[in-house]
Design an enzyme around this catalytic site. Sequence first.
Site, PDB file in Angstrom:
ATOM      1  CG  ASN A 146      37.276  11.868 -18.044  1.00 48.93           C
ATOM      2  OD1 ASN A 146      37.086  10.991 -18.887  1.00 48.93           O
ATOM      3  ND2 ASN A 146      38.292  11.855 -17.188  1.00 48.93           N
ATOM      4  NE  ARG A 159      35.404   9.685  -3.760  1.00 45.78           N
ATOM      5  CZ  ARG A 159      35.550  10.148  -5.014  1.00 45.78           C
ATOM      6  NH1 ARG A 159      34.783  11.142  -5.428  1.00 45.78           N
ATOM      7  NH2 ARG A 159      36.434   9.618  -5.828  1.00 45.78           N
ATOM      8  CB  ALA A 208       1.017 -42.777  11.380  1.00 46.94           C
ATOM      9  CE1 TYR A 226      26.613 -34.254  11.736  1.00 47.29           C
ATOM     10  CE2 TYR A 226      25.313 -33.049  13.357  1.00 47.29           C
ATOM     11  CZ  TYR A 226      26.539 -33.352  12.780  1.00 47.29           C
ATOM     12  OH  TYR A 226      27.671 -32.739  13.246  1.00 47.29           O
ATOM     13  CB  ALA A 276      41.047  -2.636 -10.404  1.00 51.01           C
ATOM     14  CB  ALA A 277      45.511   0.186  -7.947  1.00 47.55           C
ATOM     15  CB  ALA A 298       1.848 -34.357   7.750  1.00 45.13           C
ATOM     16  CB  SER A 323       1.331 -38.414  10.129  1.00 44.63           C
ATOM     17  OG  SER A 323       0.465 -38.084   9.073  1.00 44.63           O
TER      18      SER A 323
HETATM   19  C1  UD1 Z   1      38.201   9.984 -12.391  1.00 45.91           C
HETATM   20  C2  UD1 Z   1      38.708  11.053 -13.377  1.00 45.91           C
HETATM   21  C3  UD1 Z   1      37.584  12.056 -13.641  1.00 45.91           C
HETATM   22  C4  UD1 Z   1      36.390  11.335 -14.206  1.00 45.91           C
HETATM   23  C5  UD1 Z   1      35.938  10.190 -13.259  1.00 45.91           C
HETATM   24  C6  UD1 Z   1      34.903   9.354 -13.960  1.00 45.91           C
HETATM   25  C7  UD1 Z   1      41.094  11.321 -12.942  1.00 45.91           C
HETATM   26  C8  UD1 Z   1      42.120  12.184 -12.342  1.00 45.91           C
HETATM   27  N1  UD1 Z   1      39.837  11.747 -12.820  1.00 45.91           N
HETATM   28  O1  UD1 Z   1      37.925  10.646 -11.167  1.00 45.91           O
HETATM   29  O2  UD1 Z   1      38.030  13.029 -14.601  1.00 45.91           O
HETATM   30  O3  UD1 Z   1      35.310  12.230 -14.401  1.00 45.91           O
HETATM   31  O4  UD1 Z   1      37.065   9.351 -12.941  1.00 45.91           O
HETATM   32  O5  UD1 Z   1      34.345   8.406 -13.089  1.00 45.91           O
HETATM   33  O6  UD1 Z   1      41.407  10.327 -13.537  1.00 45.91           O
HETATM   34  N2  UD1 Z   1      42.772   4.139  -9.336  1.00 45.91           N
HETATM   35  C9  UD1 Z   1      43.942   3.396  -9.345  1.00 45.91           C
HETATM   36  N3  UD1 Z   1      45.063   3.921  -8.798  1.00 45.91           N
HETATM   37  C10 UD1 Z   1      45.078   5.157  -8.244  1.00 45.91           C
HETATM   38  C11 UD1 Z   1      43.894   5.926  -8.243  1.00 45.91           C
HETATM   39  C12 UD1 Z   1      42.757   5.369  -8.809  1.00 45.91           C
HETATM   40  O7  UD1 Z   1      43.975   2.267  -9.848  1.00 45.91           O
HETATM   41  O8  UD1 Z   1      46.149   5.572  -7.765  1.00 45.91           O
HETATM   42  C13 UD1 Z   1      41.565   3.545  -9.931  1.00 45.91           C
HETATM   43  C14 UD1 Z   1      40.425   3.394  -8.932  1.00 45.91           C
HETATM   44  O9  UD1 Z   1      40.463   2.115  -8.317  1.00 45.91           O
HETATM   45  C15 UD1 Z   1      39.205   3.591  -9.809  1.00 45.91           C
HETATM   46  C16 UD1 Z   1      39.681   4.450 -10.955  1.00 45.91           C
HETATM   47  O10 UD1 Z   1      41.083   4.409 -10.923  1.00 45.91           O
HETATM   48  O11 UD1 Z   1      38.731   2.360 -10.324  1.00 45.91           O
HETATM   49  C17 UD1 Z   1      39.182   5.892 -10.841  1.00 45.91           C
HETATM   50  O12 UD1 Z   1      39.621   6.455  -9.628  1.00 45.91           O
HETATM   51  P1  UD1 Z   1      38.733   7.457  -8.778  1.00 45.91           P
HETATM   52  O13 UD1 Z   1      39.522   7.851  -7.607  1.00 45.91           O
HETATM   53  O14 UD1 Z   1      37.395   6.910  -8.582  1.00 45.91           O
HETATM   54  O15 UD1 Z   1      38.681   8.703  -9.787  1.00 45.91           O
HETATM   55  P2  UD1 Z   1      37.611   9.881  -9.774  1.00 45.91           P
HETATM   56  O16 UD1 Z   1      37.954  10.821  -8.693  1.00 45.91           O
HETATM   57  O17 UD1 Z   1      36.249   9.335  -9.815  1.00 45.91           O
HETATM   58 CA    CA Z   2      35.395   7.327  -9.673  1.00 49.67          CA
END
Ligand code: UD1
Ligand code: CA
Length: 449
Positions: free
Chosen positions: A170, A14, A419, A383, A8-9, A376, A401
């Site tokens: 994937n 996009r 009223a 306040y 989640a980093a 009504a 009313s």
């Molecule tokens: C990634 C996979 C891709 C897969 C897709 C599925 C890789 C290289 N690719 O691509 O094969 O089909 O997910 O949705 O893994 N994140 C970090 N640190 C980083 C980069 C990313 O914590 O440095 C986290 C993001 O916050 C995100 C997750 O990793 O929650 C996936 O990153 P994202 O950039 O969305 O990967 P995709 O390009 O979608």
């Molecule tokens: Ca993704």
Amino acid sequence: MVAAVILAAGKGTRMKSDLPKVLHNLGGRSLVERVISSLSEIQVDRQLVIIGYQGQLVQQTLQTLPQIEFVEQQEQLGTGHAVQQVLPHLQGYPGDVLVLNGDVPLLRPQTLKLLIDTHRQHQNAATILTAQLANPKGYGRVFCDGQNILKQIVEDRDCTPAQRQNHRVNAGIYCFRWADLAEALPRLRADNDQQEYYLTDVVSDMGQVMAVDVDDYQEILGINDRKQLASAYSILQTRIKDRWMAAGVTLIDPDSVTIDDTVQLHPDVVIEPQTHLRGQTVIGAGSRIGPGSLIENSQIGERVTVLFSVVSDSQVAADSRIGPYAHLRGHSSIGAACRIGNFVELKNATLGDRTNAAHLSYLGDATLGNQVNIGAGTITANYDGVRKHHTTIGDRSKTGSNSVLVAPLTIGEDVTVAAGSTITKDVPSDALVIARTRQIVKQGWRPKA
Ligand code: UD1
Ligand code: CA
């Protein structure tokens, strides 16, 4: 033994947003909260969330969840680099590690179970979740032999045109034997189009890696932009509505209704068109909500009707009728068989049973007994410009009313307020109170010419 690592980093470029992607809201909960809740059916002994971009904010959002460890990835150099950050934290960990992308919010808990079961049954070094997508654009493509033994994952942007014809993708959901992953992670190289360390590259550098297809491809949809967020919402809505209809709820026009998955509905509830149910809302059996209503974090009893109204953070007991055009908010509580409607606003108001406020009123910071009738246009003036004050009205009292009740004020039981009165002092029980100038009639009076 299983530990979970949630990625989640990333910023989520996009999304074109200041908010980290994983904190974007999907039907009342953030993406990353949804990912974490997909672990609900698995006994994990550690949960590590990788934070980076606006990590503090992510940490704050997840604060209330039990047992989460946060690991910082200072620079976001790719998903492989993200997982490398847990190496010191999981040193010598003897079990398996689930790695979940933080942007795959529709994953079902049973699917993770299936992934782990397959992983163990085949004694794989890694097992990864895959799906066949009609439109695989943007996903890493998965290349296997006939036995689902995985050879390679190639990111969309690194694919040759021929590789792009492969629609098996994937999901970004993996189960690794930790010892094997820990060994492979340091060997990652960033030799790809983005010059990032791809987690997906480890699969070509380990023992047996197997791919498992999900039955329902919708579960693995990753959220990278707002359009995908909206499609995920619509999938989520379909799931939620199908579930409630199967449980005995009528949705007259499902497409015009939205329901958070935190909402609970009882059998024979009818949801009319253009109605939205959010947060920790419960609707009792036989109630009819809508058309045109919003209920948020509120508990509605049985056989209640709510018509063209907004109810937030409030409670309504059985058989009450709300609306049209009522607004209940600020922890209001309505007793049984009450009637609240036609441009009535209640804020932090508690009403007993069979009490009515049917037209054009504001009741704020008020406690009303049973069988009170609010005429009504009655207003509680709560306040004084600095502080809010309370109004109490006893059982069976009635306001005429256009009464103004200037708080702090206590009106006893069986009181009638005439009223047009402006009441500024407490009124004892069993009384008529009139507080307005007497009518003067000047017989024969004419304007001077
Ligand atoms: C990634 C996979 C891709 C897969 C897709 C599925 C890789 C290289 N690719 O691509 O094969 O089909 O997910 O949705 O893994 N994140 C970090 N640190 C980083 C980069 C990313 O914590 O440095 C986290 C993001 O916050 C995100 C997750 O990793 O929650 C996936 O990153 P994202 O950039 O969305 O990967 P995709 O390009 O979608
Ligand atoms: Ca993704």
